[in-house]
Design a protein around this motif. Structure first.
Motif, PDB file in Angstrom:
ATOM      1  N   PHE A 171       0.801  -1.222   0.000  1.00 22.25           N
ATOM      2  CA  PHE A 171       0.000   0.000   0.000  1.00 22.25           C
ATOM      3  C   PHE A 171       0.839   1.280   0.000  1.00 22.25           C
ATOM      4  O   PHE A 171       0.417   2.294  -0.545  1.00 22.25           O
ATOM      5  CB  PHE A 171      -0.926   0.013   1.223  1.00 22.25           C
ATOM      6  CG  PHE A 171      -1.927  -1.101   1.215  1.00 22.25           C
ATOM      7  CD1 PHE A 171      -3.090  -1.002   0.472  1.00 22.25           C
ATOM      8  CD2 PHE A 171      -1.711  -2.256   1.942  1.00 22.25           C
ATOM      9  CE1 PHE A 171      -4.021  -2.030   0.455  1.00 22.25           C
ATOM     10  CE2 PHE A 171      -2.621  -3.301   1.933  1.00 22.25           C
ATOM     11  CZ  PHE A 171      -3.788  -3.184   1.180  1.00 22.25           C
ATOM     12  N   VAL A 172       2.023   1.232   0.631  1.00 20.00           N
ATOM     13  CA  VAL A 172       2.804   2.464   0.752  1.00 20.00           C
ATOM     14  C   VAL A 172       4.148   2.384   0.036  1.00 20.00           C
ATOM     15  O   VAL A 172       4.951   3.301   0.114  1.00 20.00           O
ATOM     16  CB  VAL A 172       3.048   2.808   2.240  1.00 20.00           C
ATOM     17  CG1 VAL A 172       1.743   3.073   2.936  1.00 20.00           C
ATOM     18  CG2 VAL A 172       3.827   1.708   2.949  1.00 20.00           C
ATOM     19  N   GLY A 173       4.424   1.288  -0.654  1.00 13.82           N
ATOM     20  CA  GLY A 173       5.708   1.162  -1.340  1.00 13.82           C
ATOM     21  C   GLY A 173       5.660   0.062  -2.372  1.00 13.82           C
ATOM     22  O   GLY A 173       4.596  -0.434  -2.734  1.00 13.82           O
ATOM     23  N   ASP A 174       6.825  -0.313  -2.862  1.00 15.18           N
ATOM     24  CA  ASP A 174       6.926  -1.383  -3.850  1.00 15.18           C
ATOM     25  C   ASP A 174       7.286  -2.690  -3.156  1.00 15.18           C
ATOM     26  O   ASP A 174       7.986  -2.706  -2.150  1.00 15.18           O
ATOM     27  CB  ASP A 174       7.987  -1.048  -4.901  1.00 15.18           C
ATOM     28  CG  ASP A 174       7.623   0.192  -5.700  1.00 15.18           C
ATOM     29  OD1 ASP A 174       6.422   0.368  -5.964  1.00 15.18           O
ATOM     30  OD2 ASP A 174       8.528   0.979  -6.018  1.00 15.18           O
ATOM     31  N   VAL A 175       6.830  -3.781  -3.707  1.00 15.47           N
ATOM     32  CA  VAL A 175       7.132  -5.110  -3.171  1.00 15.47           C
ATOM     33  C   VAL A 175       7.787  -5.940  -4.270  1.00 15.47           C
ATOM     34  O   VAL A 175       7.238  -6.085  -5.352  1.00 15.47           O
ATOM     35  CB  VAL A 175       5.855  -5.821  -2.663  1.00 15.47           C
ATOM     36  CG1 VAL A 175       6.189  -7.229  -2.208  1.00 15.47           C
ATOM     37  CG2 VAL A 175       5.229  -5.026  -1.522  1.00 15.47           C
ATOM     38  N   GLY A 176       8.962  -6.451  -3.975  1.00 12.55           N
ATOM     39  CA  GLY A 176       9.679  -7.266  -4.953  1.00 12.55           C
ATOM     40  C   GLY A 176      10.236  -8.510  -4.290  1.00 12.55           C
ATOM     41  O   GLY A 176       9.507  -9.448  -3.969  1.00 12.55           O
ATOM     42  N   THR A 177      11.530  -8.496  -4.032  1.00 13.45           N
ATOM     43  CA  THR A 177      12.190  -9.654  -3.421  1.00 13.45           C
ATOM     44  C   THR A 177      11.816  -9.837  -1.958  1.00 13.45           C
ATOM     45  O   THR A 177      12.212 -10.827  -1.345  1.00 13.45           O
ATOM     46  CB  THR A 177      13.718  -9.501  -3.531  1.00 13.45           C
ATOM     47  OG1 THR A 177      14.113  -8.269  -2.889  1.00 13.45           O
ATOM     48  CG2 THR A 177      14.159  -9.465  -4.983  1.00 13.45           C
ATOM     49  N   GLU A 178      11.053  -8.896  -1.389  1.00 13.30           N
ATOM     50  CA  GLU A 178      10.670  -9.006   0.012  1.00 13.30           C
ATOM     51  C   GLU A 178       9.831 -10.254   0.268  1.00 13.30           C
ATOM     52  O   GLU A 178       9.844 -10.806   1.369  1.00 13.30           O
ATOM     53  CB  GLU A 178       9.883  -7.761   0.458  1.00 13.30           C
ATOM     54  CG  GLU A 178      10.700  -6.491   0.548  1.00 13.30           C
ATOM     55  CD  GLU A 178      10.941  -5.853  -0.817  1.00 13.30           C
ATOM     56  OE1 GLU A 178      10.251  -6.260  -1.784  1.00 13.30           O
ATOM     57  OE2 GLU A 178      11.812  -4.970  -0.926  1.00 13.30           O
ATOM     58  N   VAL A 179       9.079 -10.708  -0.746  1.00 15.74           N
ATOM     59  CA  VAL A 179       8.294 -11.940  -0.592  1.00 15.74           C
ATOM     60  C   VAL A 179       9.224 -13.118  -0.313  1.00 15.74           C
ATOM     61  O   VAL A 179       8.964 -13.945   0.570  1.00 15.74           O
ATOM     62  CB  VAL A 179       7.455 -12.208  -1.858  1.00 15.74           C
ATOM     63  CG1 VAL A 179       6.732 -13.544  -1.737  1.00 15.74           C
ATOM     64  CG2 VAL A 179       6.454 -11.083  -2.087  1.00 15.74           C
ATOM     65  N   ILE A 180      10.332 -13.183  -1.044  1.00 20.50           N
ATOM     66  CA  ILE A 180      11.320 -14.245  -0.836  1.00 20.50           C
ATOM     67  C   ILE A 180      11.911 -14.134   0.562  1.00 20.50           C
ATOM     68  O   ILE A 180      12.167 -15.136   1.237  1.00 20.50           O
ATOM     69  CB  ILE A 180      12.428 -14.166  -1.908  1.00 20.50           C
ATOM     70  CG1 ILE A 180      11.825 -14.345  -3.297  1.00 20.50           C
ATOM     71  CG2 ILE A 180      13.508 -15.196  -1.644  1.00 20.50           C
ATOM     72  CD1 ILE A 180      12.815 -14.174  -4.431  1.00 20.50           C
ATOM     73  N   LYS A 181      12.119 -12.898   1.011  1.00 17.65           N
ATOM     74  CA  LYS A 181      12.683 -12.667   2.342  1.00 17.65           C
ATOM     75  C   LYS A 181      11.756 -13.209   3.423  1.00 17.65           C
ATOM     76  O   LYS A 181      12.224 -13.826   4.391  1.00 17.65           O
ATOM     77  CB  LYS A 181      12.917 -11.173   2.538  1.00 17.65           C
ATOM     78  CG  LYS A 181      13.611 -10.815   3.837  1.00 17.65           C
ATOM     79  CD  LYS A 181      13.937  -9.338   3.884  1.00 17.65           C
ATOM     80  CE  LYS A 181      14.683  -8.978   5.164  1.00 17.65           C
ATOM     81  NZ  LYS A 181      15.065  -7.547   5.190  1.00 17.65           N
ATOM     82  N   VAL A 182      10.466 -13.008   3.269  1.00 20.28           N
ATOM     83  CA  VAL A 182       9.497 -13.502   4.251  1.00 20.28           C
ATOM     84  C   VAL A 182       9.489 -15.029   4.271  1.00 20.28           C
ATOM     85  O   VAL A 182       9.464 -15.653   5.337  1.00 20.28           O
ATOM     86  CB  VAL A 182       8.083 -12.965   3.949  1.00 20.28           C
ATOM     87  CG1 VAL A 182       7.052 -13.620   4.866  1.00 20.28           C
ATOM     88  CG2 VAL A 182       8.049 -11.454   4.124  1.00 20.28           C
TER      89      VAL A 182
ATOM     90  N   LEU B 218       8.362  -3.527   4.407  1.00 14.31           N
ATOM     91  CA  LEU B 218       9.588  -4.307   4.547  1.00 14.31           C
ATOM     92  C   LEU B 218      10.627  -3.881   3.508  1.00 14.31           C
ATOM     93  O   LEU B 218      10.369  -3.940   2.308  1.00 14.31           O
ATOM     94  CB  LEU B 218       9.269  -5.796   4.394  1.00 14.31           C
ATOM     95  CG  LEU B 218      10.414  -6.785   4.672  1.00 14.31           C
ATOM     96  CD1 LEU B 218      10.920  -6.623   6.103  1.00 14.31           C
ATOM     97  CD2 LEU B 218       9.949  -8.213   4.425  1.00 14.31           C
ATOM     98  N   ASP B 219      11.776  -3.422   3.969  1.00 15.61           N
ATOM     99  CA  ASP B 219      12.872  -2.940   3.107  1.00 15.61           C
ATOM    100  C   ASP B 219      12.424  -1.781   2.216  1.00 15.61           C
ATOM    101  O   ASP B 219      12.998  -1.553   1.153  1.00 15.61           O
ATOM    102  CB  ASP B 219      13.418  -4.072   2.232  1.00 15.61           C
ATOM    103  CG  ASP B 219      14.164  -5.120   3.051  1.00 15.61           C
ATOM    104  OD1 ASP B 219      14.520  -4.823   4.196  1.00 15.61           O
ATOM    105  OD2 ASP B 219      14.373  -6.230   2.535  1.00 15.61           O
ATOM    106  N   GLY B 220      11.408  -1.052   2.647  1.00 19.61           N
ATOM    107  CA  GLY B 220      10.856   0.004   1.800  1.00 19.61           C
ATOM    108  C   GLY B 220      11.451   1.376   2.029  1.00 19.61           C
ATOM    109  O   GLY B 220      11.158   2.304   1.268  1.00 19.61           O
ATOM    110  N   PHE B 221      12.269   1.538   3.066  1.00 20.07           N
ATOM    111  CA  PHE B 221      12.826   2.861   3.357  1.00 20.07           C
ATOM    112  C   PHE B 221      14.231   3.042   2.796  1.00 20.07           C
ATOM    113  O   PHE B 221      14.519   4.041   2.126  1.00 20.07           O
ATOM    114  CB  PHE B 221      12.843   3.101   4.867  1.00 20.07           C
ATOM    115  CG  PHE B 221      13.357   4.474   5.243  1.00 20.07           C
ATOM    116  CD1 PHE B 221      12.550   5.590   5.111  1.00 20.07           C
ATOM    117  CD2 PHE B 221      14.652   4.644   5.714  1.00 20.07           C
ATOM    118  CE1 PHE B 221      13.024   6.855   5.447  1.00 20.07           C
ATOM    119  CE2 PHE B 221      15.136   5.903   6.053  1.00 20.07           C
ATOM    120  CZ  PHE B 221      14.314   7.011   5.921  1.00 20.07           C
TER     121      PHE B 221
END
Length: 427
Positions: A74-85, A295-298
Motif C-alpha cells: 500500500f505504501v511502497g513497492d514489493v519485490g524480493t521481500e516476498v522471498i525474504k518472508v 519491509l525494506d521500503g525505506f
C-alpha cells in the motif's frame, strides 16, 4: 543426536557467515545464495525425515514480517521481500527444530564449537592474507577476516564471548569448561584486534548484565533473611548510577560520519550512527508514522534521490538504520512497534512464568534475550531474515514455548506418521 550436532554445526557456520557481508573477493553474491539454498534444502529434508514439534507461538515472528510486507503493498513497492518472508519463515522452523531436537547443553556446545572454528578461519585470513583480512583506509590494520567490515567480525567475537561464558557456566565437564575458557579468551583477543567498540561493548555488557541478573535471581530464590533489602539497595544503586550517567552524557559531532557520545568526558565513537538515526526518524510522518514504509521500503536508492543525501555523510546511504528498533519504526510504523512489543511481551511472559526451568536454563535464556536486545542498539537484526542473532532469539523463544506446559504443540512433517499411513494402506 551426534548426527544432528554435526548437521547444526555445518548449518551454524552458514548462519555465522550471514551475520555480515562476506568479502566479495572470497565468495560472490551467487555463491553465497547458492550455499544458502543447498543448506535450506538439506535442512528441509532433515525436518521431513525426523519430524518436528512446534508451538504455534513461534509463528509470531514471521507475522511481523508479513505485516510489513502487506504494508509495502500500500505504501511502497514489493519485490524480493516476498522471498525474504519465506526465507525467514523457514529460518524460524529451523530454530524451532533445533529447540525441539537438542538439549540446551548440546546446543551451546554446537554453538561454541562452530563459532570457535569460524574464529580460527578469520584469524588465519587476517594473519596470512592481509589484503583480504585487514581493513584499509580509515580503519587501516583492524582485523575483518573474511567479512567486508570489521564490525561483522567483532559481532562474531561478541557472540562467542557470551556463548562460551554460558557453556563454561552450564557444563559440568572440566575439559569442556577449560575449552570454553580458551574460546572466551580467544574471542576477547580477536574482538580487541578488530577495533570494534560496539562488538566489545556488546559482549562485555551482556556478560555483566547476565551476572547481575544471576546474582539477583539466586538471592530471590534463596532463603536469605534480608534478601528484599539487598535487592532494594542494588536497585537503588543502579538507578542512581543510571541517572549520573544520563546527566553526564553529551552528543558529539552530530551530522557527521564521526559522531558519538561523551560520557564524563570520555568519547565513545558511533561512526555516524546517530546521524543515520536522526535522518530515519525525521522522515517518519503522515501515513508512514502509522504504517511505516513496508519491509525494506525505506533504505532504497529511490528514497535516497527523493530525500537527498544524509547531512554530513556525503553520498553515503546505508542499507539499514544500524539500529534494529529504528528499523522497526521506519518499516512498520507505530503499528509495527506495537506488534513487536506484543511479541516480546508474550515471550517474556512465558519466560517469567515458566516453572520447569532450573537456574542454569533461566540464565542462558536471559543471556540470549539480552544479547538480541542489546545488539540491536547499534546493529539491525530485527528485520533481517538470515542472521545468527535473529536465529538465536527465535531458538530461545521456541525453547521457552516448547518447555511451556500450557503451550499446545503441533506436529509438522512427521515422516513416521507417513510411513505408518502407507503401511496401513498396504495392508
Amino acid at each position: 543426536m551426534k548426527k544432528i550436532n554435526v548437521t547444526l554445526m555445518f548449518l551454524g557456520g552458514w548462519f555465522f557467515l550471514s551475520g555480515g557481508n562476506i568479502d566479495d573477493r572470497i565468495l560472490s553474491f551467487w555463491h553465497q545464495y547458492s550455499l544458502m539454498l543447498i543448506i535450506l534444502a538439506y535442512f528441509g529434508a532433515l525436518i521431513f525425515v525426523r519430524g518436528i514439534v512446534l508451538s504455534p507461538w513461534v509463528f509470531l515472528f514471521p507475522a511481523l514480517f508479513v505485516y510489513m510486507l502487506v504494508t509495502g503493498f500500500f505504501v511502497g513497492d514489493v519485490g524480493t521481500e516476498v522471498i525474504k518472508v519465506i526465507a525467514y519463515s523457514f529460518v524460524v522452523v529451523m530454530a524451532a527444530f533445533a529447540a525441539n531436537k537438542l538439549t540446551l547443553l548440546a546446543f551451546l556446545e554446537t554453538l561454541v564449537v562452530s563459532l570457535f572454528l569460524l574464529l580460527i578461519v578469520n584469524i588465519a585470513v587476517s594473519a596470512f592474507l592481509p589484503h583480504i583480512g585487514l581493513e584499509a583506509g580509515k580503519f587501516e590494520g583492524d582485523w575483518k577476516g573474511i567479512y567486508d567490515q570489521k564490525n561483522a567480525l567483532g559481532r562474531v567475537g561478541a557472540l562467542l564471548m557470551v556463548s562460551s561464558m554460558l557453556l563454561m557456566f552450564y557444563s559440568r565437564d572440566r575439559a569442556m569448561q577449560l575449552y570454553s575458557l580458551f574460546a572466551l579468551v580467544s574471542a576477547v583477543i580477536v574482538t580487541l584486534n578488530t577495533g570494534s567498540r560496539t562488538g566489545l561493548a556488546t559482549g562485555v555488557l551482556v556478560a555483566l548484565i547476565t551476572f547481575a541478573f544471576g546474582l539477583i535471581y539466586y538471592v530471590l530464590k534463596s532463603n536469605y533473611l534480608y534478601k528484599k533489602a539487598f535487592i532494594t539497595i542494588l536497585a537503588a544503586e543502579f538507578l542512581i548510577a543510571s541517572l549520573l550517567v544520563a546527566m553526564n552524557i553529551e552528543v558529539i559531532d552530530l551530522f557527521s560520519g564521526h559522531d558519538g557520545v561523551s560520557i564524563y568526558g570520555n568519547f565513545l565513537s558511533l561512526t555516524g550512527r546517530l546521524t543515520i538515526w536522526d535522518f530515519a526518524l525525521t522522515h517518519i510522518n503522515g501515513v508512514h508514522f502509522w504504517f511505516g514504509y513496508g519491509l525494506d521500503g525505506f533504505w532504497t536508492k529511490e528514497n535516497f534521490y527523493l530525500f537527498g543525501p544524509i547531512q554530513g555523510m556525503g553520498n553515503f546511504f546505508p542499507e539499514d538504520a544500524h539500529n534494529g528498533y529504528i528499523d522497526i519504526v521506519v518499516q512498520g510504523g507505530f503499528l509495527g512497534v506495537v506488534l513487536y512489543g506484543i511479541i516480546f511481551y508474550l515471550v517474556m511472559k512465558k519466560f517469567v512464568k515458566n516453572d520447569s526451568f532450573g537456574f542454569k536454563e533461566v540464565i542462558v535464556c536471559f543471556a540470549f534475550l539480552m544479547l538480541f536486545l542489546i545488539s540491536n542498539i547499534t546493529e539491525s537484526y530485527t528485520t533481517k531474515s538470515t542472521n545468527i542473532i535473529g536465529f538465536l532469539v527465535v531458538y530461545i523463544s521456541a525453547f521457552i514455548f516448547f518447555n511451556d506446559s500450557d503451550g499446545k504443540k503441533i506436529h509438522v512433517f512427521p515422516f513416521g506418521y507417513v510411513k505408518k499411513y502407507l503401511k496401513w494402506n498396504g495392508e
